[in-house]
Scaffold this active site. Sequence first.
Site, mmCIF file in Angstrom:
data_model
loop_
_atom_site.group_PDB
_atom_site.id
_atom_site.type_symbol
_atom_site.label_atom_id
_atom_site.label_comp_id
_atom_site.label_asym_id
_atom_site.label_seq_id
_atom_site.Cartn_x
_atom_site.Cartn_y
_atom_site.Cartn_z
ATOM 1 N N LEU A 19 -6.467 -8.284 1.534
ATOM 2 C CA LEU A 19 -7.698 -7.930 0.814
ATOM 3 C C LEU A 19 -8.003 -6.438 1.012
ATOM 4 O O LEU A 19 -8.392 -6.063 0.281
ATOM 5 C CB LEU A 19 -9.018 -8.791 0.999
ATOM 6 C CG LEU A 19 -8.644 -10.342 0.816
ATOM 7 C CD1 LEU A 19 -10.104 -10.873 1.305
ATOM 8 C CD2 LEU A 19 -8.536 -10.258 -0.889
ATOM 9 N N GLY A 20 -7.480 -6.132 2.291
ATOM 10 C CA GLY A 20 -7.861 -4.632 2.717
ATOM 11 C C GLY A 20 -7.050 -4.205 3.857
ATOM 12 O O GLY A 20 -6.602 -4.915 4.719
ATOM 13 N N THR A 27 -7.257 -7.162 6.614
ATOM 14 C CA THR A 27 -8.060 -8.501 6.098
ATOM 15 C C THR A 27 -7.432 -9.297 5.031
ATOM 16 O O THR A 27 -6.686 -8.701 4.302
ATOM 17 C CB THR A 27 -9.310 -7.840 5.473
ATOM 18 O OG1 THR A 27 -9.999 -6.933 6.568
ATOM 19 C CG2 THR A 27 -10.391 -8.887 5.092
ATOM 20 N N LYS A 42 -9.719 -11.627 9.649
ATOM 21 C CA LYS A 42 -9.379 -9.973 9.904
ATOM 22 C C LYS A 42 -8.492 -9.989 11.071
ATOM 23 O O LYS A 42 -8.687 -10.698 12.051
ATOM 24 C CB LYS A 42 -10.921 -9.220 10.298
ATOM 25 C CG LYS A 42 -11.795 -9.421 8.982
ATOM 26 C CD LYS A 42 -13.046 -8.305 9.429
ATOM 27 C CE LYS A 42 -13.947 -8.291 8.115
ATOM 28 N NZ LYS A 42 -14.997 -7.344 8.767
ATOM 29 N N ASP A 142 -22.879 0.713 7.934
ATOM 30 C CA ASP A 142 -21.896 1.141 6.993
ATOM 31 C C ASP A 142 -22.247 0.132 5.489
ATOM 32 O O ASP A 142 -21.583 -0.243 4.841
ATOM 33 C CB ASP A 142 -20.526 0.669 7.391
ATOM 34 C CG ASP A 142 -19.648 1.459 6.625
ATOM 35 O OD1 ASP A 142 -19.728 2.345 5.895
ATOM 36 O OD2 ASP A 142 -18.317 0.942 6.604
#
Length: 235
Positions: A19-20, A27, A42, A142
Amino acid sequence: MEQLIGLVLKDRYELVRELGRNPGRRTYLALDRHRYEQVILKLLLFGLDMTWDDFKLFEREAAVLQTLDHPGIPRYLDFFDVETPVLRGFALVQTYIEAQSLAAWLAAGRVFSEADLETLADRLLDILVYLHTRQPPVIHRDIKPTNILLGDRSGHELGNVYLIDFGAVQTAISGATRTVVGTYGYMPPEQFGGKTVPATDLYALGMTLIYLASGIPPINSPNTICTLSFNGLLP
């Protein structure tokens, strides 16, 4: 790291889709083969691009998530060491939320009305009140469109709102930290010096709402916050 797809960690979590990725981090959408449900996994990987600050933030994210219980925040499920022939590091598992980020909604052409923004602000502020009134206060640090999920609209309802990615989280035992994290455009000036307080998250939320209202990313218009009003969206 495409070769990791299909890998099963802890004899339980099967990596389904990436996903990232960030330096030292990955992730994944994963399948919990014990409960047969999707989860978010993660990874913090040992390597040349991993730093001590990365480890501290990852460990802190896991520790803080274990203490949180709010319907708008992913739930902590598991944390464990990873050691396989292809990777070494740590894994954090949390609940999967079936929703798209605000960034994805914007990219798809969704337009947010003033009523939508008021509802969005109200629901995010509910999450922030929960975080900021804990002892010690929890500061996300964030908040931005990619870290806010929005479920599908139901009738005239906006959809469920979620705050995700606590990888930059800070517990406000003191007003400063040596680790400077956040996203340019959504960070108040003092955050660049490592100082974070609950108002840090309110600033980032305000910039997010302004972006949704104006369509102008904060990084492209650093004076946006001075030239546009919140129109009553924030107290």
